[in-house]
Design an enzyme around this catalytic site. Structure first.
Site, PDB file in Angstrom:
ATOM      1  CG  HIS A 363      -2.010  -0.969   1.199  1.00 36.00           C
ATOM      2  ND1 HIS A 363      -3.251  -0.728   0.651  1.00 36.00           N
ATOM      3  CD2 HIS A 363      -2.043  -2.243   1.644  1.00 36.00           C
ATOM      4  CE1 HIS A 363      -4.003  -1.808   0.781  1.00 36.00           C
ATOM      5  NE2 HIS A 363      -3.290  -2.748   1.373  1.00 36.00           N
ATOM      6  CE  LYS A 554      -6.059  14.115  -0.096  1.00 38.14           C
ATOM      7  NZ  LYS A 554      -6.093  12.931  -0.927  1.00 38.14           N
ATOM      8  NE  ARG A 555      -3.275  10.282   9.759  1.00 32.20           N
ATOM      9  CZ  ARG A 555      -3.013   9.412  10.732  1.00 32.20           C
ATOM     10  NH1 ARG A 555      -3.868   8.455  11.026  1.00 32.20           N
ATOM     11  NH2 ARG A 555      -1.908   9.501  11.439  1.00 32.20           N
ATOM     12  CE  LYS A 560      -2.178  10.910   2.805  1.00 33.65           C
ATOM     13  NZ  LYS A 560      -2.901  10.065   1.833  1.00 33.65           N
ATOM     14  CB  THR A 662      -9.992   5.085  -1.199  1.00 32.97           C
ATOM     15  OG1 THR A 662      -9.428   5.450   0.072  1.00 32.97           O
ATOM     16  CG2 THR A 662      -9.350   3.794  -1.683  1.00 32.97           C
ATOM     17  CE  LYS A 666     -13.812   6.353   0.831  1.00 34.84           C
ATOM     18  NZ  LYS A 666     -12.948   6.422   2.028  1.00 34.84           N
TER      19      LYS A 666
END
Ligand code: 26V
Length: 821
Positions: A363, A554-555, A560, A662, A666
């Protein structure tokens, strides 16, 4: 049994109401007038559970009768989110129950709000496990989810003076109506100690592990019902308890406190979820947790096997065991230990069974996220497993020497043991060697695995490599989270999409239909109003539902790049301050996500977001045209309220860093458009919905590599871009820290010197792309069309499709239809 069903657990409204009142009285011990909302919720949950149990027992019976091949999904995390709403959807009775509850003078939404979220995961990996377990049941596939019943899940995040504060989660406070404790299936797990050799009665040389301590694993089972099917699979989470002998010690020995302490230590094993998504810390307790749940789960599988009278040699025929990242990879050594030490199978036979059993899903590509355990720590916790790993390694390296004649560097690179400095066990190597299938979670990610992280393994065993793009369950993320949109879908194309998400394609025909478009926009507006109310309640900030809702949830992590979005926000603010009457498109920037408690930069990024909000939100010259919100405590529950209200989904990781993502799926499913880099599953989303319906920017993964090889100088990039330069100056000068030039210095300095995640390199492209977003949003018909097409073409991102691929390619399992007893 038939009478049990019709009298007690029928789905008719009257029987449901009667059962609810019955549970309120006999389970909660309350009558209507004195019951709290929590009592009502629990009574309702038990009423629903009764209806699940009937299907659960039927499923167990069908599986036993068929002796079906079963997948065991091993995951240290299952981020399930609340169960009640989801179970009502899957039973197909959400609206009926809403009405029944209303007839008793209650609002179903108030009861749904009572459920504590089991936050037994950090982020993407844990939530993926939850989506997969839902899809497995919906596809009627025999499956068991195995994990840890953490007493404290992911911390509850609050803000104090704009900084993240962590509070312990206590999800079990009011009890968990969805679980059943199964002490009769408890198992013992050994830890520590040493090994010795001996000769057994049949004169065989064997190894005995003499452990230092033993703990008991007690399974807690929850039914996982599929959508509108009778299949209810099991999620089995293990809780650590002290052995009986501790209790005896407590009574018999003088050292009462000492004995109690030992008991507490055993129970620590399942106390708390480690919150360090993406940076393993090499903590002994964490390795013990991993071994604990894996050892419990394998023993459980052997019990099931024996119960069905199947011989040990056929373990891999009965079970396909999937490793959700390397956290359960110790299972490879544990299965070998059981087969070789306990059942005295020859090594080669045991190895064949083991490798045919396991599949490994990777992952992450971040090098710092790859798990490795210091050898000495490993030996202390699992002395026998270390010996077995050495043996696996010897045999493996023998093959490596043949495959790469004379190439010592390859031997060092592939070894299960990292010997470049302090010695470590490399868990990704153990998982790769011990599995017949290795997969990435999106096409790009799988390619990079083959090229980079696992390149040498790919050279050795190309046939082991697969790619399965992630997906999310449309039951929770569309049907449950977005009732307004679901109703429109129902009216337009029926309900087939809930189990066959490709059916959303039928919406394409309506993309330019003005009446449909008007309803589409009304729904988004209503969802935004609702989200605005939540924002006001959680943060006190008023936002304008007619502004563009630009969302990044998100985290919090440097890769990111939440801070890239912040740079852009500051640029917009600067533009507005330089020309207060400028025509700007009103935007609300919504951020949410948790930072690992020990991750300083991530926490500083949160502080930067709140600091920028504190300046912009209260600047009268802005006149509400820009708002910056940080919503605390992002979770499954808050996600369900955020995705449906988003216009724009920010997926802006540096290309090559986000394995899949993911959340991106959504958002798209809920009609948000994406601004994103060519990273992870973004690439595939763009491909599906069409480049004209997706905002891409930034370097590709290949360009990132080339750029770095060419020598990357972020300071030069910043200095050559006046807009970016101004933004950096504003932060540096303390505009967002009341003149404090120290507070954000780590962010500024890093940006100018290393800029590991290349914000500067992607900035200009991002900024230009945001202009395109503005332009598209101003054209209402165009935006609506784009939004409709995003939903219409999101079918591929259902976790049903992902699971169908795993089942066919990797697990080789097929559906078993379950008749009701
Ligand atoms: C590592 C550790 C280290 C020890 C403490 C607990 C812990 C928990 C998680 C992790 C690794 C997390 C890796 C992860 O979540 N990867 C994400 O997986 C998603 C599902 O495949 C994927 O969509 C995301 O892109 C990827 O970042």
């Amino acid at each position: 049994v038939h009478t049990i069903e019709s009298d007690r657990t029928s789905l008719s409204k009257d029987s449901f109401k009667r059962a609810f009142l019955d549970n309120l009285f006999y389970t909660q011990g309350k009558f209507l007038q004195v019951a709290t909302h929590m009592d009502y919720y629990l009574a309702l949950a038990y009423t629903v559970r009764d209806r699940l149990l009937y299907r659960w027992v039927s499923t167990a019976t069908a599986y036993t009768d068929h002796a079906s091949r079963t997948v065991s999904y091993l995951s240290a995390e299952f981020l399930m989110g609340p169960s009640l709403g989801n179970n009502l959807i899957n039973l197909g009775i959400l609206e009926e129950v809403r009405q029944a509850i209303a007839e008793l003078g209650l609002d179903l939404n108030d009861l749904l709000d009572q459920e504590a979220e089991p936050g037994l995961g950090n982020g993407g990996l844990g939530r993926l496990a939850a989506c997969f377990i839902d899809s497995l049941a919906t596809l009627e596939l025999p499956a068991l989810g195995y994990g840890i019943r953490y007493e404290h899940g992911i911390f509850y995040q609050t803000l104090r003076d704009g900084w993240q504060v962590e509070n312990t989660d206590n999800w079990l406070r009011y009890g968990n109506p969805w679980e059943i404790r199964r002490p009769e299936w408890s198992v013992e797990v050994k830890l520590g100690g040493y090994t010795e050799t001996y000769t057994d009665a049949e004169d065989r040389h064997r190894v005995r592990w003499v452990p230092a301590k033993t703990v008991v694993g007690v399974p807690f089972d929850s039914p996982i019902l599929g959508y509108r099917v009778n299949t209810a699979n099991t999620l089995r989470l293990w809780s650590a308890e002290a052995t009986q002998s501790f209790d005896f010690e407590i009574f018999n020995r003088g050292d009462y406190m000492g004995a109690v302490n030992k008991k507490v230590t055993s129970e620590n094993l399942s106390k708390i979820l480690y919150p360090n998504d993406e940076t393993p810390q090499g903590k002994e307790l964490r390795l013990e947790q991993q071994y604990f749940f894996v050892a419990c789960s394998l023993q459980d599988m052997f019990r099931i096997l024996q119960g069905q009278g199947v011989s040990i040699e056929r373990f891999h025929e009965k079970f396909a065991v999937q490793l959700n990242d390397t956290h359960p990879a110790i299972g490879v050594a544990e299965l070998m230990r059981i087969l070789v030490d306990d059942y005295v199978l020859p090594w080669n036979d045991a190895w064949s069974i083991t490798t045919r059993t396991f599949g490994y899903t990777n992952h992450t590509l971040l090098p710092e996220a790859l798990e490795r355990w210091p050898l000495e720590l490993f030996r202390r916790v699992l002395p026998r497993h270390l010996e077995i790993i050495f043996e696996i390694n010897d045999r493996f390296l023998h093959d490596v020497r043949i495959a790469f004649l004379g190439d010592d560097a390859k031997v060092r690179a592939l070894s299960l043991i990292d010997e470049s400095g302090e010695r470590y066990v490399r868990m990704a190597h153990l998982a790769s060697v011990g599995s017949h299938a290795i997969n990435g979670v999106a096409t790009l990610h799988s390619e990079l695995l083959k090229k980079d992280v696992l390149a040498d393994f790919h050279a050795l065993w190309p046939h082991k490599f697969y790619s399965v793009t992630n997906g999310v369950t449309p039951r929770r993320w569309l049907a449950l989270a977005n009732p307004r949109l679901s109703e429109l879908l129902h009216d337009t194309i029926g309900d087939g999409w809930i189990r066959d998400l490709d059916r959303l394609r039928e919406l394409e025909a309506y993309a330019d239909d003005p009446a449909f478009g008007a309803r589409w926009r009304e729904i988004k507006r209503a969802n935004k109003v609702q989200l605005a109310e939540l924002i006001a309640k959680r943060t006190g900030i008023e936002v304008n539902p007619d502004s563009l809702f630009d969302v990044q949830v998100k985290r919090i992590h440097e890769y990111k790049r939440q801070h890239l979005a912040v740079l852009q926000v500051i640029a917009m603010y600067h533009r507005l301050k330089s020309n207060p009457s400028a025509e700007i498109l009103p935007r609300t920037f919504l951020f949410s996500g948790k930072a690992a408690p020990g991750y300083f930069m991530a926490k500083l990024m949160i502080r930067l977001i709140t600091a920028v909000g504190d300046v912009i939100n209260y600047d009268p010259e802005v006149r509400g045209r820009l708002k910056v919100v940080f919503m605390p405590n992002f979770s499954v529950t808050t996600g369900q309220r955020i995705y449906p209200g988003a216009d724009l989904s920010e997926q802006i990781s540096l290309a090559g860093k986000e394995a899949s993502g993911t959340g991106n799926m959504k958002f798209a499913m809920n009609g948000a458009l994406t601004i994103g880099t060519m990273d992870g599953a973004n690439i595939e989303i763009c491909e599906e919905v069409g480049a004209e319906n997706f905002f891409t920017f930034g370097m590709t993964a290949e360009e990132v590599d080339a750029r770095r090889r060419a020598g990357y100088d972020p300071r030069a990039v910043v200095e050559s871009n006046p807009e970016l330069y101004a933004v950096v100056e504003l932060i540096r000068n303390g505009l967002f820290s009341r003149g404090d030039t120290e507070l954000f210095r780590p962010i500024v300095d890093h940006l100018l010197t290393h800029d590991t995640y290349m914000l500067a390199a992607d900035y200009a492209s991002y900024s230009a792309c945001q202009y395109e977003v503005d332009e598209a949003y101003r054209d209402v018909a165009r935006w609506t069309r784009m939004s409709v097409l995003n939903v219409a073409r999101s079918g591929r991102f259902s976790s049903d499709r992902s699971i169908d691929e795993y089942a066919g390619k990797i697990w080789k399992i097929s559906p078993v239809s379950v008749p009701l007893l």
